[in-house]
Design an enzyme around this catalytic site. Structure first.
Site, PDB file in Angstrom:
ATOM      1  N   LYS A   1       3.570   0.752  15.738  1.00 18.75           N
ATOM      2  CA  LYS A   1       4.553   0.469  15.083  1.00 18.75           C
ATOM      3  C   LYS A   1       5.041   1.566  14.111  1.00 18.75           C
ATOM      4  O   LYS A   1       6.234   2.031  13.904  1.00 18.75           O
ATOM      5  CB  LYS A   1       4.331  -0.709  14.209  1.00 18.75           C
ATOM      6  CG  LYS A   1       5.409  -0.982  13.237  1.00 18.75           C
ATOM      7  CD  LYS A   1       4.931  -2.171  12.467  1.00 18.75           C
ATOM      8  CE  LYS A   1       6.206  -2.657  11.403  1.00 18.75           C
ATOM      9  NZ  LYS A   1       6.005  -3.725  10.445  1.00 18.75           N
ATOM     10  N   GLN A   2       3.777   2.367  13.664  1.00 18.69           N
ATOM     11  CA  GLN A   2       4.045   3.577  12.774  1.00 18.69           C
ATOM     12  C   GLN A   2       2.921   4.427  12.766  1.00 18.69           C
ATOM     13  O   GLN A   2       1.809   4.297  13.537  1.00 18.69           O
ATOM     14  CB  GLN A   2       4.230   3.111  11.409  1.00 18.69           C
ATOM     15  CG  GLN A   2       2.961   2.362  10.901  1.00 18.69           C
ATOM     16  CD  GLN A   2       3.046   1.721   9.410  1.00 18.69           C
ATOM     17  OE1 GLN A   2       3.967   0.719   9.524  1.00 18.69           O
ATOM     18  NE2 GLN A   2       2.500   2.146   8.560  1.00 18.69           N
TER      19      GLN A   2
ATOM     20  N   TRP B   1       0.830  -1.122  -0.080  1.00 21.13           N
ATOM     21  CA  TRP B   1       0.057   0.232   0.116  1.00 21.13           C
ATOM     22  C   TRP B   1       0.803   1.157   0.008  1.00 21.13           C
ATOM     23  O   TRP B   1       0.407   2.383  -0.634  1.00 21.13           O
ATOM     24  CB  TRP B   1      -1.001   0.166   1.341  1.00 21.13           C
ATOM     25  CG  TRP B   1       0.028   0.232   2.579  1.00 21.13           C
ATOM     26  CD1 TRP B   1       0.471  -0.789   3.234  1.00 21.13           C
ATOM     27  CD2 TRP B   1      -0.083   1.368   3.372  1.00 21.13           C
ATOM     28  NE1 TRP B   1       1.164  -0.199   4.454  1.00 21.13           N
ATOM     29  CE2 TRP B   1       0.918   1.093   4.463  1.00 21.13           C
ATOM     30  CE3 TRP B   1      -0.418   2.651   3.271  1.00 21.13           C
ATOM     31  CZ2 TRP B   1       1.093   1.893   5.426  1.00 21.13           C
ATOM     32  CZ3 TRP B   1      -0.058   3.650   4.079  1.00 21.13           C
ATOM     33  CH2 TRP B   1       0.643   3.192   5.166  1.00 21.13           C
ATOM     34  N   ASP B   2       2.005   1.157   0.508  1.00 26.55           N
ATOM     35  CA  ASP B   2       3.014   2.258   0.673  1.00 26.55           C
ATOM     36  C   ASP B   2       3.267   3.199  -0.633  1.00 26.55           C
ATOM     37  O   ASP B   2       3.663   4.120  -0.879  1.00 26.55           O
ATOM     38  CB  ASP B   2       4.178   2.118   1.420  1.00 26.55           C
ATOM     39  CG  ASP B   2       4.761   0.826   1.044  1.00 26.55           C
ATOM     40  OD1 ASP B   2       4.555  -0.202   1.253  1.00 26.55           O
ATOM     41  OD2 ASP B   2       5.886   0.920   0.509  1.00 26.55           O
TER      42      ASP B   2
ATOM     43  N   GLU C   1       0.465  -1.711  12.084  1.00 28.38           N
ATOM     44  CA  GLU C   1       0.366  -3.300  12.254  1.00 28.38           C
ATOM     45  C   GLU C   1       0.461  -3.526  13.776  1.00 28.38           C
ATOM     46  O   GLU C   1       0.336  -4.850  13.982  1.00 28.38           O
ATOM     47  CB  GLU C   1       1.409  -3.760  11.564  1.00 28.38           C
ATOM     48  CG  GLU C   1       1.224  -3.389   9.935  1.00 28.38           C
ATOM     49  CD  GLU C   1       2.377  -3.774   9.191  1.00 28.38           C
ATOM     50  OE1 GLU C   1       3.389  -4.651   9.577  1.00 28.38           O
ATOM     51  OE2 GLU C   1       2.529  -3.137   8.018  1.00 28.38           O
TER      52      GLU C   1
END
Length: 599
Positions: A403-404, A172-173, A299
């Site tokens: 995580k992000q 997706w990035d 995630e």
């Protein structure tokens, strides 16, 4: 199969070159490689070529006397396809060799220089005061260009063409980080990536049917359009990939005005992803629309209800699909879209649930996120990072640890859904819980840090994003470069320090500089215009470098409607930054390296 994946189909030798054609046994991809040599040497120079199924070799032998020279120019051409015929691929590389020989080395260099000059003219970033980051951002841009310039109906993998990491998979990035940068710098490359997604629609529809859903469920991890992830929580449950693709379509069309692309490709992508959201979500007894059982960009918080990023991006997706269907009614009818279906998308979008904790005064990354137990950062040693390699996912999923950037990413791409006060409070809250075990987090934190006024912190995060691979921050550059993180370095400058946004089709800037950056300049493309922004401490100059006499651009400068023409640059003051208080804290031991050391 892995020991010998290539099946030779043809090999031949010429006087000073050769040709090899192979095909993969499983997927049927055909690859051709051709070479020729231009050799200039003494009269008794010997040239011979031999070819075998798996290699071809040209040998040049001579004896040089003092003052004599041997000059060898080697020309290589490569071609590949899963669809074109054997003769077509052979002719392609043969034509490429002939063209290169005709142009010669100097001609090839001129062609390459012309191409790169055009790219840098639209994409370059100039930072005065931090030469290390300046060099790193250009390094990042060059690799983003390499990854996307010749995609040619194929995806841009997470590692581009730089290494074996992720086995060449695309995620997706690509749509969320890489394609936005290319949209504003090299828009024709975006069409190839999105046309590839369009070519995989049938597989995405099959995946949706398997899941009992309508529309198209694009894979979280893929090479050719099939789902390659075997782990549901961080794989198929990350349905936001559909909205990410739709967002890339909408962003490209708005930035370029390419309605032909929207009609031919974009509309179908928007319609099928909108159908997925209407099928995946539901209205509760109060009429509120929810999307349950999904994983957002973070995630470490998996299979949750009402992830804000997913909900807001799906909201934009459904509205965009309904609007595009109105612009292209004939094509919409062919896709089976009627007024009732489009109205159902608008109804769901209008009723979308956005979780909010009234007691804390912050949005929740997902429903009840702020109720979860806090992660014990003080008891987590440096060797415990990244957490996913040292702690069970079970423990990560039930704690407040990221995580992000997730909700913070929503505040970037859907900043129109939050007030400035909400952004500041949300950023401070989630900054304390984000460990950046993902390379995709830093650039987003830089963008929002700058927007809420923490300019020094934004500079710190910009440095980390730009130096991700040059400093091997995640200790895995040996597996290839982080293409999305490198794209994020440009976003950290242009969307972060430059404050560039394009909500609802309206271009806006809100530039401000941290103390170490004396001057900043960047360029971008917007509807065929080359826009340049030159920022100093207290003022900014906007100019158009093409468009002809009378060309103009309407946009927002720190919220004020202004217009710049191709005839006269526009210089405006930068409003003073309102007090923002101390910068937020990061988890223990997870603060970014300072770009401006404490005095």
């Amino acid at each position: 199969m892995l020991k010998a994946p290539l099946k030779p189909e043809e090999h031949l030798a010429t006087a000073a070159g050769g040709l090899l054609i192979h095909r993969t046994k499983k997927s049927g991809l055909r690859m051709a490689a051709a070479m020729e040599h231009e050799i200039d040497g003494p009269e008794r120079t010997s040239i011979s070529t031999e070819a075998y199924p798996d290699f071809a070799r040209t040998t040049v032998a001579t004896v040089l006397k003092p003052g004599e020279k041997l000059r060898v120019v080697k020309i290589l051409a490569y071609g590949w396809s899963s669809r074109r015929s054997f003769p077509a691929l052979r002719d392609q590389v043969g034509a490429a060799i002939a063209s290169a020989k005709f142009s010669g080395w100097d001609g090839l260099v001129r062609e390459q220089r012309k191409y790169l000059d055009g790219f840098w003219d639209a994409a370059d970033v100039q930072l005065e005061g931090d030469p290390e980051v300046q060099q790193a951002v250009r390094f990042a841009l060059f690799h983003v260009l390499q990854a996307g310039a010749r995609a040619e109906m194929r995806p841009i993998a997470a590692k581009g063409l730089t290494g074996p990491g992720y086995d060449g998979h695309v995620f997706w990035d690509t749509e969320t980080f890489v394609l936005p940068v290319l949209t504003y710098t090299q828009p024709e490359a975006v069409t190839h990536g999105l046309r590839w997604r369009h070519a995989t629609l049938d597989l995405a529809r099959e995946r949706a049917q398997t899941l009992g859903l309508k529309g198209a469920a694009f894979p979280w991890r893929t090479v050719r359009g099939h789902e390659c992830s075997g782990y549901w929580p961080a794989g198929t449950a990350a349905f936001h990939i559909g909205a990410d693709i739709a967002d890339a379509v909408q962003r490209y069309v708005v930035a370029t005005g390419d309605l032909d692309f929207e009609r031919e490709v974009g509309l179908e992508l928007l319609v099928d992803t909108a159908r997925l959201w209407r099928s995946l979500g539901h209205h509760d007894r109060h009429g509120v629309f929810h999307i349950d059982g999904v994983t957002g960009p973070d995630e470490y918080t998996a299979v949750v209800n009402d992830n804000i990023y997913t909900n807001l991006m799906a909201q934009k997706n459904m509205i965009g699909a309904a609007d595009a269907a109105l612009r292209h009614p004939e094509q919409a009818r062919r896709l089976g879209v009627d007024e009732e279906e489009a109205a159902s998308w608008r109804d769901a979008a209008a009723a979308m649930h956005v979780p909010y904790d009234k007691e804390l005064g912050v949005h929740q990354q997902c429903e009840e996120f702020t109720r979860l137990q806090e992660w014990d950062f003080a008891a987590t040693p440096p060797s415990g990072y990244p957490l996913l390699l040292n702690y069970p996912y079970f423990d990560l999923y039930r704690k407040q640890v990221l995580k992000q950037a997730d909700l913070v990413l929503a505040m970037h791409w859907r900043g129109d859904a939050f007030t400035p006060e909400q952004k500041a409070r949300n950023f401070a809250y989630y900054e304390q819980r984000t460990v950046r075990d993902s390379s995709l987090s830093t650039c987003t934190q830089a963008v929002i840090a700058a927007e809420v006024g923490h300019l020094e912190l934004a500079h710190d995060y910009l440095g980390e994003a730009a130096l991700m691979d040059l400093h091997d921050i995640h200790n895995n550059t040996r597996e290839g470069l982080h293409i999305a993180a490198l794209a994020g370095a440009w976003l950290a400058v242009v969307a972060g320090l430059g404050g560039m946004r394009d909500h609802d089709g309206n271009l806006s800037f809100a530039p401000r500089l941290p103390s170490r950056i004396n001057n900043m300049a960047f360029s971008m493309l917007w509807r065929g215009l080359r826009v340049r922004v030159d920022v100093q401490a207290h003022e900014v100059t906007y100019s158009l470098r093409n468009g002809g006499e009378g060309a103009k651009l309407d946009f927002l400068h720190h919220g004020e409607h202004v217009t710049v023409t191709s005839d006269t640059p526009l210089t405006l003051p930068i409003p003073a930054l309102a007090p923002v208080g101390p910068p937020p804290r990061q988890p223990f031991g997870r603060a970014p390296a300072r770009r401006m050391p404490d005095l």
